[in-house]
Design an enzyme around this catalytic site. Structure first.
Site, PDB file in Angstrom:
ATOM      1  CE1 TYR A  14      -3.081  -2.900   0.258  1.00 29.44           C
ATOM      2  CE2 TYR A  14      -3.801  -2.112   2.373  1.00 29.44           C
ATOM      3  CZ  TYR A  14      -3.977  -2.767   1.103  1.00 29.44           C
ATOM      4  OH  TYR A  14      -5.183  -3.881   1.174  1.00 29.44           O
ATOM      5  CE  LYS A  16       1.396 -17.937  -1.885  1.00 27.77           C
ATOM      6  NZ  LYS A  16       0.402 -19.279  -1.402  1.00 27.77           N
ATOM      7  CG  ASP A  30      -2.144 -19.914   0.212  1.00 31.98           C
ATOM      8  OD1 ASP A  30      -1.327 -20.082   1.256  1.00 31.98           O
ATOM      9  OD2 ASP A  30      -2.066 -20.786  -0.826  1.00 31.98           O
ATOM     10  CG  ASP A  62      -7.509  -4.455   3.914  1.00 25.78           C
ATOM     11  OD1 ASP A  62      -8.515  -4.390   4.668  1.00 25.78           O
ATOM     12  OD2 ASP A  62      -6.854  -3.617   2.943  1.00 25.78           O
ATOM     13  CG  ASP A  87     -12.444  -6.650   5.866  1.00 27.80           C
ATOM     14  OD1 ASP A  87     -12.127  -6.183   7.007  1.00 27.80           O
ATOM     15  OD2 ASP A  87     -12.582  -6.067   4.773  1.00 27.80           O
TER      16      ASP A  87
END
Length: 367
Positions: free
Chosen positions: A144, A192, A224, A248, A252
């Protein structure tokens, strides 16, 4: 001495839910014997409409001069096409606030109150006793914020850069370890590392820190797999620590385990001043966003904001007893059967934003 709180309501349902948060904080202060002063300022699309910028200098100055920030939400479809993109509310307000105020640690508790087990996305046998997961998300690095980012001159190729330094990873992973020490003493570091170089550094740093926290069990998980495990068996998690984009997304996902995004609070914190985290400057906001389709209807769930107020009391003001009282009040209101539309079972009667806020205050003042 009064604590100074910057109240930034923002856009969409922001003004409605922040109004309830302010009332709850005022009630908590009265019951706890301390004083709060609130100063309101424009942010997001509301600020852009009034000043031409989503984060006016006076708003930033107020935030820097305050003990904590109570934040509503920013954005809406009418702002999605603003050019340049740096003036869009999410990009031009939230990201600069995090950067300018050094808010690198995002704490997102995903708590399923037992009274809401029936509205969780999971089977009843997985959530009958409730859930309590804390996602610790790095907030000022990663893809970001990484440079360069943009598009080629012909517009046919876009690029974003993911960058992490050893020091950035170390400070957020320490927040994860310390958080776990105060909870179930289990920390899952999510990355990852089978694909990304930044994730390989992340795993290297988190592994190296583990001996400093011998009372905490450290595990590693690919992002994942973590997304799958949150759905398969969320009870295996205590604290999850991860980088900006992964956090992020995962937080959620965890929110829906609690029945609604309207139940998920968050705290964005700077450098911790004390061992228990009290006195840390922070920005406190619900995770759900501006929800423009229900703005102004008086039906938004204020509980994520109210639970964010509990985090504000705990982390920035050091008022743990008042924070616990707010959480107990929310729990009692839910046990009494009150529901906003997002957490109501089919056919169940519902209450609006102000009614839910008033019920929490009534439960708080009865303690």
């Amino acid at each position: 001495m009064a604590f100074r709180i910057a109240a930034l309501a923002g856009d969409g349902i922001g003004p409605e839910i922040v109004a309830e948060g302010v009332k709850v904080l005022q009630a908590a202060a009265q019951g706890g014997g301390f004083e709060l002063t609130f100063e309101h300022a424009l942010v997001g699309g509301a600020a852009y409409d009034a000043t031409g910028h989503p984060l006016p200098p006076e708003t930033l100055a107020l935030c820097k001069a305050s003990d904590a920030i109570l934040f509503g939400s920013v954005g809406g479809p009418q702002y999605d096409t603003i050019e340049p993109p740096s003036l869009r509310p999410e990009v031009g307000a939230l990201l600069p606030l995090r950067r300018e105020l050094g808010l690198f640690a995002n704490l997102r508790p995903a708590t399923l109150f037992p009274a809401l087990a029936s509205v969780s996305s999971l089977r009843a046998d997985l959530v009958a006793e409730g859930l309590d997961i804390l996602v610790v998300r790095e907030l000022t690095g990663g893809i970001y914020f990484g440079q360069p980012k943009g598009r080629d001159s012909d517009g046919n190729r876009a690029f974003d850069t993911c960058v992490y330094t050893r020091s950035e990873i170390e400070r957020i992973v320490r927040v994860g370890f310390i958080s776990a020490q105060h909870r179930g003493k289990r920390l899952c570091s999510v990355d990852k590392s089978n694909v990304l170089e930044t994730s390989r550094l992340w795993r290297e740093v988190s592994t190296a820190l583990a001996p400093e926290y011998p009372d905490v069990e450290l595990s590693h998980m690919l992002v994942d797999n973590c997304a799958m495990q949150l759905i398969r068996d969320p009870r295996q998690f205590d604290v999850i620590v991860t980088e900006n984009m992964f956090g992020d997304i995962l937080s959620d996902s965890a929110a829906m385990l609690t029945g609604s995004l309207g139940m998920l609070p968050s705290a964005s914190l700077g450098e911790t001043k004390t061992a228990d985290g009290a006195g840390t400057f922070g920005l406190y906001e619900p995770v759900h966003g501006s929800a423009p389709t229900i703005a102004g209807l008086g039906i938004a769930n204020p509980l994520a904001t109210i639970l964010s107020c509990a985090l504000l009391l705990r982390h920035s003001l050091g008022k743990n007893e008042s924070a616990n009282a707010v959480v107990r009040a929310v729990s009692r209101v839910l046990e009494s059967g009150l529901r906003t539309a997002d957490i109501a079972a089919p056919g169940m009667p519902t209450v609006g934003t102000s009614e839910m806020g008033a019920a929490v205050i009534a439960a708080l003042t009865r303690q």
